[in-house]
Design a protein around this motif. Structure first.
Motif, PDB file in Angstrom:
ATOM      1  N   UNK A  71     -42.979 -23.179 100.541  1.00 38.24           N
ATOM      2  CA  UNK A  71     -41.586 -23.107 100.087  1.00 38.24           C
ATOM      3  C   UNK A  71     -41.041 -21.709 100.381  1.00 38.24           C
ATOM      4  N   UNK A  72     -39.772 -21.626 100.770  1.00 44.62           N
ATOM      5  CA  UNK A  72     -39.215 -20.341 101.220  1.00 44.62           C
ATOM      6  C   UNK A  72     -38.940 -19.370 100.073  1.00 44.62           C
ATOM      7  N   UNK A  73     -39.961 -18.651  99.651  1.00 50.52           N
ATOM      8  CA  UNK A  73     -39.801 -17.586  98.662  1.00 50.52           C
ATOM      9  C   UNK A  73     -40.485 -16.354  99.225  1.00 50.52           C
ATOM     10  N   UNK A  74     -39.757 -15.278  99.382  1.00 52.43           N
ATOM     11  CA  UNK A  74     -40.349 -14.089  99.964  1.00 52.43           C
ATOM     12  C   UNK A  74     -39.635 -12.837  99.478  1.00 52.43           C
ATOM     13  N   UNK A  75     -40.107 -12.214  98.399  1.00 52.33           N
ATOM     14  CA  UNK A  75     -39.479 -10.984  97.938  1.00 52.33           C
ATOM     15  C   UNK A  75     -39.649  -9.831  98.919  1.00 52.33           C
TER      16      UNK A  75
END
Length: 97
Positions: A71-75
């Motif tokens: 899933x597109x989560x990238x801090x």
């Protein structure tokens, strides 16, 4: 213990990346970001999990894990958008999202 340490690291990373974005606070100004968080990310999670479960014949738990990982989560990527203090001439909505 490792799970709690990981949660703290993610929270610190998000808290460090969020304030650096050049966008004044307001629900309307963050509309594209909210759509990505509330629609795109869960859909990516579900579709990836279903594909892994049905087409790749993975067990449901493994398919859900794969969906969550992809899933597109990238801090870290969000940290690359840093540009300075919030101003009225903020970034375009697409770049901000």
């Amino acid at each position: 213990m490792a799970e709690h340490v990981t949660e703290v690291v993610v929270i610190i990373s998000l808290m460090g990346a969020g304030p650096a974005l050049n966008r004044p606070v307001g629900w309307h100004r963050w509309g594209a970001t909210w759509r990505l968080l509330c629609v795109t990310m869960p859909l990516t999670f579900l579709i990836t999990g279903l594909v892994a479960w049905r087409l790749l014949d993975r067990p449901p738990a493994a398919a859900m894990l794969l969906g969550a990982v992809l899933a597109p989560t990238d801090p870290v990527l969000a940290a690359e958008v840093r540009v300075g203090e919030p101003t009225d001439d903020a970034l375009s909505p697409v770049r901000q999202a």
